[in-house]
Enzyme design. Sequence first.
Site, PDB file in Angstrom:
ATOM      1  N   SER A 297      -8.272   7.725   9.634  1.00 59.21           N
ATOM      2  CA  SER A 297      -7.258   8.402   8.826  1.00 59.21           C
ATOM      3  C   SER A 297      -7.737   8.569   7.387  1.00 59.21           C
ATOM      4  CB  SER A 297      -5.949   7.610   8.842  1.00 59.21           C
ATOM      5  OG  SER A 297      -5.403   7.586  10.132  1.00 59.21           O
TER       6      SER A 297
ATOM      7  N   LYS B 239       0.842  -1.196   0.000  1.00 60.32           N
ATOM      8  CA  LYS B 239       0.000   0.000   0.000  1.00 60.32           C
ATOM      9  C   LYS B 239       0.876   1.245   0.000  1.00 60.32           C
ATOM     10  CE  LYS B 239      -3.791   0.282   2.477  1.00 60.32           C
ATOM     11  NZ  LYS B 239      -4.664   0.278   3.654  1.00 60.32           N
TER      12      LYS B 239
END
Length: 159
Positions: free
Chosen positions: A127, A41
């Site tokens: 987030s 990621k």
Amino acid sequence: MRRAVCPGSFDPITNGHLDIIARASRLYDEVYVAVMINKSKKGLFEIEERIELIREVTSDYANVRVEAFHGLLVDFCKQRDIPAIVKGLRAVSDFDYELQMAQMNIGLTGVETLFVPTNPTYSFLSSSLVKEVAAWGGDVSHLVPAQVLEALNERLRKD
């Protein structure tokens, strides 16, 4: 010495994360904030940037240590003699996933997981949501520490 770890990607750290870390720091002698490295990621912030931001915003807590980790969290715990993982739960949907992880972790190595209910002020906060709102120009100043807001705005101006 009583030790615990608060794991996550912290991309970026939010006031909700800080609330859990602060509460854990009152319960344990030493609290590690383990910043997960997921090479598959691409985060908004590099691991080193996240670590630095977390160190800045947790500097008032003398018993908090910040480190990156890659691999199984229970291995991180075993290497540091940490018997407990502290996780914040925002909603029932968090519990379903976190319960499975907790059961796997205790089965693998005996590391316990303690669930801490999130402060209702931050029950919706993630987030990902902060990044999305900020990217569209929304005000997230009440959701992240000032240092994080500055870094977030700077990063989004570059992209």
